[in-house]
Design an enzyme around this catalytic site. Sequence first.
Site, short mmCIF file in Angstrom:
data_model
loop_
_atom_site.label_atom_id
_atom_site.label_comp_id
_atom_site.label_asym_id
_atom_site.label_seq_id
_atom_site.Cartn_x
_atom_site.Cartn_y
_atom_site.Cartn_z
N ASP A 1 76.96 -6.53 99.84
CA ASP A 1 76.19 -5.32 100.10
C ASP A 1 74.73 -5.63 99.81
O ASP A 1 74.41 -6.12 98.73
CB ASP A 1 76.66 -4.17 99.19
CG ASP A 1 78.12 -3.80 99.44
OD1 ASP A 1 78.58 -3.99 100.58
OD2 ASP A 1 78.79 -3.34 98.49
N GLU B 1 78.42 1.80 107.21
CA GLU B 1 77.86 1.10 106.05
C GLU B 1 76.91 0.01 106.55
O GLU B 1 77.30 -1.15 106.73
CB GLU B 1 78.98 0.46 105.20
CG GLU B 1 79.86 1.47 104.49
CD GLU B 1 80.74 0.83 103.41
OE1 GLU B 1 80.67 -0.40 103.21
OE2 GLU B 1 81.51 1.58 102.77
N SER C 1 90.01 -4.98 99.88
CA SER C 1 88.55 -5.10 99.94
C SER C 1 88.12 -6.51 100.32
O SER C 1 88.60 -7.51 99.76
CB SER C 1 87.94 -4.75 98.58
OG SER C 1 86.55 -5.02 98.60
ZN LIG Z 1 80.61 -3.55 100.63
#
Ligand SMILES: [Zn+2]
Length: 275
Positions: A197, A246, A188
């Site tokens: 995010d 995303e 990640s």
């Molecule tokens: Zn993310």
Amino acid sequence: MRIKNKKRFIISCASLAVLLVIIIVMLIIRVNTQTKEIQASEKSPKTLVAESQKTTTEAEATNAEPTTTDTTKVTETPVLPEVSQTTVSEALNDGITQVVNKNHSISSDLVPGDLVTVDLPSTRDTQLRGVAAIALKGLFNAASTAGIELYCCSGYRSYETQTGLYNWNVETYGVEGAELVSARPGMSEHQMGLAMDVTSASVGFDLLESFGSTPEGQFINENAHNYGFIVRYPQGKTDITGYAYEPWHLRYVGVDVATDIFNSGKTMEEYYGVN
Ligand SMILES: [Zn+2]
């Protein structure tokens, strides 16, 4: 004494007096000169030493490669700036353009040493590496100026946190579903401290695909690269990135690389030619 003799006597005395004065004056001048010469000769060695020292100092100050006779100065002067510049440069650039994905993992014990809590509107306290946090502030300020309100949602995540998140996604969506929306621990970008995010009130502060078509998502898509971020998992690139679209996941790579990637229309994998 006769008058004639008296006059001669006076003239002789006067001449003698004048002569004496001249002699005395000459003596004084000579003594003075000698004194000055002595003083000059006494000062001379000191002056020479002083001038010599001054010359040496100037030479040392301007000499990029000092001789090894003075070891203290050799270790002090030219080395330190070079080392500190390199250190700063490495600290700022370490890992910033590193590709981390399903094929390129990072160590389970990686914890960036320069994490800071972001000083921005957030749905919860979250962290980023210092350089990315500063850049994100620039992006948020530009958004605010344009009347766009953005919120941080999730930045740095430890290996353990990512493990819990991935497991939750597996339990909820199954392995296949989880693989599309969640990185395995050690894979990640959030563990690198270089991903954030972002969300907005218009999507209920959630992380949804529909964020991409909101004014906030569009602002991100069009401007993030100017502050060093890329939308890491673009629409229609799942076969390359391994992840669903995303529009909220921003990865910091620095302004130059982010701008190049944005202009190329490529994913990070395509840009660097890696799987
Ligand atoms: Zn993310």
